[in-house]
Design a protein around this motif. Structure first.
Motif, short mmCIF file in Angstrom:
data_model
loop_
_atom_site.label_atom_id
_atom_site.label_comp_id
_atom_site.label_asym_id
_atom_site.label_seq_id
_atom_site.Cartn_x
_atom_site.Cartn_y
_atom_site.Cartn_z
N LEU A 51 0.84 -1.19 0.00
CA LEU A 51 0.00 0.00 0.00
C LEU A 51 0.88 1.24 0.00
CD1 LEU A 51 -2.62 -1.00 2.70
CD2 LEU A 51 -2.99 -0.84 0.24
N PRO A 52 0.49 2.28 -0.73
CA PRO A 52 1.21 3.55 -0.62
C PRO A 52 0.96 4.14 0.76
CG PRO A 52 -0.71 3.81 -2.01
CD PRO A 52 -0.61 2.36 -1.69
N LEU A 53 1.97 4.76 1.32
CA LEU A 53 1.88 5.33 2.66
C LEU A 53 1.65 6.83 2.62
CD1 LEU A 53 5.04 3.61 4.22
CD2 LEU A 53 2.69 2.75 4.21
N ASN A 85 -1.69 10.61 -8.28
CA ASN A 85 -0.52 9.99 -8.90
C ASN A 85 -0.55 8.48 -8.70
OD1 ASN A 85 0.97 12.49 -9.68
ND2 ASN A 85 0.86 12.82 -7.47
N GLU A 86 -1.68 7.86 -9.03
CA GLU A 86 -1.84 6.43 -8.80
C GLU A 86 -0.77 5.60 -9.48
OE1 GLU A 86 -5.66 4.39 -8.75
OE2 GLU A 86 -6.58 6.37 -8.86
N ASP A 87 -0.34 5.99 -10.66
CA ASP A 87 0.68 5.21 -11.37
C ASP A 87 1.99 5.19 -10.58
OD1 ASP A 87 -1.08 4.71 -13.42
OD2 ASP A 87 -0.35 6.34 -14.67
N MET A 88 2.33 6.31 -9.97
CA MET A 88 3.57 6.42 -9.23
C MET A 88 3.51 5.61 -7.93
SD MET A 88 5.47 9.81 -7.66
CE MET A 88 5.42 10.65 -9.21
N PHE A 92 1.60 -0.09 -6.06
CA PHE A 92 2.60 -1.14 -5.89
C PHE A 92 2.01 -2.53 -5.99
CE2 PHE A 92 3.85 2.46 -3.11
CZ PHE A 92 4.87 2.94 -3.93
N LYS A 93 0.69 -2.62 -6.04
CA LYS A 93 0.04 -3.93 -6.11
C LYS A 93 0.15 -4.47 -7.51
CE LYS A 93 -3.07 -3.36 -2.29
NZ LYS A 93 -4.40 -3.60 -1.77
N SER A 94 0.38 -5.78 -7.63
CA SER A 94 0.48 -6.37 -8.97
C SER A 94 -0.84 -6.90 -9.44
CB SER A 94 1.49 -7.49 -9.00
OG SER A 94 2.10 -7.80 -7.83
#
Length: 83
Positions: A34-36, A75-78, A81-83
């Motif tokens: 998860l993005p923090l 900035n979802e693309d940046m 991190f989930k595949s």
């Protein structure tokens, strides 16, 4: 008791702590990819790797936290991190 079950339902992890050591929940959020969005306290810089895994916000500043949350979703693309 089972934070992993909750984290799998999330799109990001937000922690607005005013002080912290190494937060187990934040580490689990990283493991869940998860993005923090976390406040710059304790070991936060190490956990975000200077912005690579999320956004650092100023402690006790709700506007900084809100900007961090917006930035993650703009900035979802940046920060995906989930595949």
């Amino acid at each position: 008791n089972n934070i992993n079950a909750y984290l799998t339902q999330c799109e990001a992890y937000v922690d607005s702590s005013l002080w912290a050591g190494m937060n187990v929940a934040t580490i689990k959020a990283l493991e869940a990819k998860l993005p923090l969005v976390i406040t710059d306290v304790g070991g936060a810089k190490k956990l975000t790797r200077n912005g690579q895994f999320g956004i650092l916000c100023k402690p006790n500043d709700q506007f900084s936290l809100a900007r961090g949350i917006k930035m993650i979703f703009k900035n979802e693309d940046m920060y995906s991190f989930k595949s």
